[in-house]
Motif scaffolding. Structure first.
Motif, PDB file in Angstrom:
ATOM      1  N   ASN A  52       0.604  -1.268  -0.034  1.00 41.77           N
ATOM      2  CA  ASN A  52      -0.106  -0.075  -0.105  1.00 41.77           C
ATOM      3  C   ASN A  52       0.631   1.246   0.036  1.00 41.77           C
ATOM      4  N   ILE A  65      -3.773  -4.240   1.864  1.00 42.03           N
ATOM      5  CA  ILE A  65      -4.330  -3.892   0.229  1.00 42.03           C
ATOM      6  C   ILE A  65      -5.694  -4.206   0.112  1.00 42.03           C
ATOM      7  N   ASN A  90      -9.143  -5.341  -1.005  1.00 41.20           N
ATOM      8  CA  ASN A  90      -9.396  -6.323  -1.834  1.00 41.20           C
ATOM      9  C   ASN A  90      -9.954  -6.294  -2.978  1.00 41.20           C
ATOM     10  N   GLN A 111      -6.583  -5.673  -4.794  1.00 43.28           N
ATOM     11  CA  GLN A 111      -6.066  -7.270  -5.295  1.00 43.28           C
ATOM     12  C   GLN A 111      -6.854  -7.873  -6.302  1.00 43.28           C
ATOM     13  N   GLU A 112      -8.027  -7.938  -6.136  1.00 40.17           N
ATOM     14  CA  GLU A 112      -8.840  -8.350  -7.406  1.00 40.17           C
ATOM     15  C   GLU A 112      -8.330  -7.798  -8.714  1.00 40.17           C
ATOM     16  N   ILE A 136      -4.893  -9.199  -9.820  1.00 40.81           N
ATOM     17  CA  ILE A 136      -4.832 -10.342 -10.268  1.00 40.81           C
ATOM     18  C   ILE A 136      -5.628 -10.662 -11.496  1.00 40.81           C
ATOM     19  N   THR A 144      -0.274 -13.308 -10.265  1.00 40.33           N
ATOM     20  CA  THR A 144       0.127 -12.624  -9.067  1.00 40.33           C
ATOM     21  C   THR A 144      -0.364 -13.443  -7.608  1.00 40.33           C
ATOM     22  N   ALA A 191      -1.052 -12.939  -3.471  1.00 41.90           N
ATOM     23  CA  ALA A 191      -1.151 -11.992  -2.321  1.00 41.90           C
ATOM     24  C   ALA A 191      -0.904 -12.862  -1.109  1.00 41.90           C
ATOM     25  N   SER A 230      -0.941 -17.068   2.138  1.00 42.48           N
ATOM     26  CA  SER A 230      -0.997 -16.507   0.919  1.00 42.48           C
ATOM     27  C   SER A 230      -1.945 -17.248   0.020  1.00 42.48           C
ATOM     28  N   THR A 231      -2.163 -16.500  -0.867  1.00 34.39           N
ATOM     29  CA  THR A 231      -3.385 -17.183  -2.019  1.00 34.39           C
ATOM     30  C   THR A 231      -2.695 -18.126  -2.460  1.00 34.39           C
ATOM     31  N   GLU A 263      -7.746  -8.386   4.966  1.00 36.30           N
ATOM     32  CA  GLU A 263      -6.920  -7.880   3.745  1.00 36.30           C
ATOM     33  C   GLU A 263      -5.285  -8.368   3.715  1.00 36.30           C
ATOM     34  N   LEU A 323       1.447  -7.832  -2.441  1.00 37.49           N
ATOM     35  CA  LEU A 323       1.134  -8.472  -3.790  1.00 37.49           C
ATOM     36  C   LEU A 323       2.596  -8.850  -4.559  1.00 37.49           C
TER      37      LEU A 323
END
Lengths: 224, 344
Positions: B58, B70, B72, B75-76, B79, B85, B87, B110-111, B182, B186
């Motif tokens: 950020n 960050i 959402n 973030q979307e 991505i 990417t 997060a 993480s994602t 959040e 990223l």
């Protein structure tokens, strides 16, 4: 046969505004295979003449003709090459390389003068010359373990190993006693005559003049 | 040039002293460099092991990932533009084992991405250093503010952050543990060019490492010592060869008088420098590798072949410069002066 001709050679040293003319138009000719001795009192200019002729310092004016070249107009690199290949030097002190053996001193000179010969011949040449100067039994010795006379004999061998055309000797016996001086002069004469080397020598010692072919007396910057 | 070697052989003590100094300085440099790399790895292996790419935090976080949150929707948006990417978030915290012993860890969530460990809810993946401390697969660990126990699923090698072992947790568990919806960061792997996203600030891998507060301070101090030692070794070469050259001025003059080229005198000096440096470096490389084996296991020490090679080249270049600078006086030597000064 003339091999080395010095014509109207002048050298002036400047110290601030004071100028001192050490050589005032010297003329001299050296003949092939002959030994010429420069004599004279201190300050007469004989050592200056020898070092200029040997290309160790520049002249202020005049000519030095050798091997079809005027040495006074040569660059320092050209002069270095002449010194390495065509001149030999014997100084008042032997000035040997302290970390090289007697044999290696001579080998170094062959490298410096870029003499091309097979390793075997090179070793034979070194051995032959060391025998001539009576030091073949000391070829592995370092300078620190040699006497003054032995050192000077090595210096002579080093000066002629590459068969120079001219040998410059600046008071080669000054650091030796009378007996050793005679031995060295005898050796010098013997070798230069055998190898047909022209020699220009500076000496203070009148006893040594019996070993030379010509004596040139200098006084106040001129040949008299 | 054999004359160079002959001088070394004849004056063993003089060159032994120079070699010893170079050996000690280079050994110290290798060890400190190994420690610097080891600490760097201990501090940020998690980040350093990632491929080159771009990190985003950020913009309001002022280059501090800890303060970054960050949104959402942002973030979307990222991505959707860059499919690969990832997060993620990093939070320092504590885990208590079954005997209630507390251990400091860096929680990472993480994602889905191959770059981070995939962890199911209620499970945890730990750095292997914790296995050495007695934690086993199947043990149940607790994060006090989070009422759900975390079961150790497996261990991974060399994953540390801020000198603490990394503990990978599921992203949903993380959100509950830190009461945050959040993510902090990223990462777009293999992104050569910086892409601008509104509200986000980008960093390359190295730039991001330097935002980790302890990392840059630690590395700067150690690297300063390493470079200081390298400069010292260069100066040692210069001083030592200067002193040797001063002693040999007469000899150089005589050699020049008989026709030795000045360039050959330089070659002789460079050869000696190369002999001494190579031998000293070979010894110190051997000793630094030995140090790797005898150093305490807990000591972070990492000396890679690349670093060893790079430092060795730097030492040789510095030695070359030092020796050359000190050898400039050889150019000025007048043969006539040497002859007139008497015996060498």
């Amino acid at each position: 046969m003339d091999i080395f001709t010095i014509g109207e050679l002048r050298k002036t040293f400047s110290n601030g505004e004071v100028k001192e003319e050490v050589l005032k138009g010297v003329n001299l000719t050296l003949k092939k295979g002959e030994i010429t001795a420069l004599v004279g009192s201190s300050g007469s200019g004989k050592s200056t003449l020898l070092t200029i002729a040997a290309g160790l310092q520049p002249a202020s004016d005049g000519k030095i003709l050798f091997d079809g070249h005027n040495l006074t107009s040569m660059t320092s690199e050209e002069m270095r090459s002449i010194r390495a290949k065509k001149f030999g030097f014997v100084f008042q002190f032997a000035h040997l390389v302290p970390f090289l053996t007697v044999e290696e001193q001579l080998d170094l000179m062959l490298d410096v003068s870029e003499v091309k010969m097979p390793k075997e011949n090179r070793q034979q040449e070194i051995h032959y010359l060391l025998e001539r100067v009576g030091l073949s039994h000391r070829k592995q010795a370092y300078p620190a373990s040699l006497s003054g006379g032995e050192k000077q004999r090595v210096a002579i061998a080093r000066a002629i190993i590459h068969k120079p055309q001219v040998l410059f000797a600046d008071e080669p016996t000054a650091s030796l006693d009378s007996k050793r001086s005679k031995e060295i002069m005898s050796l010098l004469r013997d070798l230069t005559k055998t190898l047909n080397i022209t020699t220009l020598m500076v000496t203070h010692d009148e006893e040594m003049l019996s070993y030379v072919d010509h004596v040139v007396k200098m006084s106040d910057g001129l040949v008299v | 040039m054999s004359i160079a070697w002959k001088e070394i052989k004849k004056n063993k003590m003089k060159f032994f002293i120079l070699g010893s100094i170079i050996f000690l300085v280079s050994l110290l440099t290798f060890i400190i460099s190994g420690l610097a790399n080891g600490l760097s790895q201990d501090n940020a292996a998690l980040i350093k092991d990632l491929p080159n790419g771009q990190f985003y935090i950020n913009r309001d976080a002022e280059e501090n990932y800890n303060l970054s949150r960050i949104d959402n929707s942002v973030q979307e948006q990222v991505i959707s533009k860059q499919k690969d990417t990832v997060a993620f978030s990093i939070q320092m915290g504590f885990l208590n084992d079954e005997s209630d012993k507390q251990r400091s860890v860096a929680f990472v969530a993480s994602t889905d991405s191959k770059l981070f460990e995939s962890v199911a809810p209620g499970e945890i993946v730990l750095d292997r250093s914790l296995e050495k401390e007695g934690i086993d697969v199947g043990d149940t660990l607790a994060y006090k503010p989070f009422d759900k126990p975390l079961v150790v699923k497996r261990f991974v090698d060399h994953k540390k952050f801020s000198h603490a072992p990394v503990a990978y947790v599921n992203i949903e568990d993380y959100k509950k543990m830190y009461r945050s919806e959040e993510m902090q960061l990223l990462f777009i792997p293999r992104a050569d060019e910086t892409q601008n996203f509104k509200e986000l600030q980008s960093f390359s891998n190295n730039d991001f490492l330097n935002t980790i507060p302890s990392y840059s301070a630690e590395q700067m101090s150690l690297n300063m010592i390493v470079w200081f030692l390298i400069v010292i070794s260069g100066m040692l070469f210069a001083i030592f060869f200067y002193m040797m050259n001063v002693q040999k001025i007469g000899l150089y003059g005589i050699l020049k008088a008989i026709g030795v080229k000045t360039s050959d005198l330089f070659k002789m000096m460079w050869t000696q420098m190369l002999y001494i440096t190579s031998l000293s470096l070979a010894l110190s490389i051997g000793c630094s590798q030995l140090f790797k084996k005898i150093a305490p296991e807990d000591m972070p020490y990492l000396l890679t072949n690349e670093t060893t090679l790079l430092l060795s080249i730097v030492f040789i270049v510095i030695g070359f410069i030092g020796a050359t600078l000190s050898g400039l006086q050889m150019k000025k030597v007048e043969p006539l002066h040497a002859i007139q000064q008497g015996e060498v």
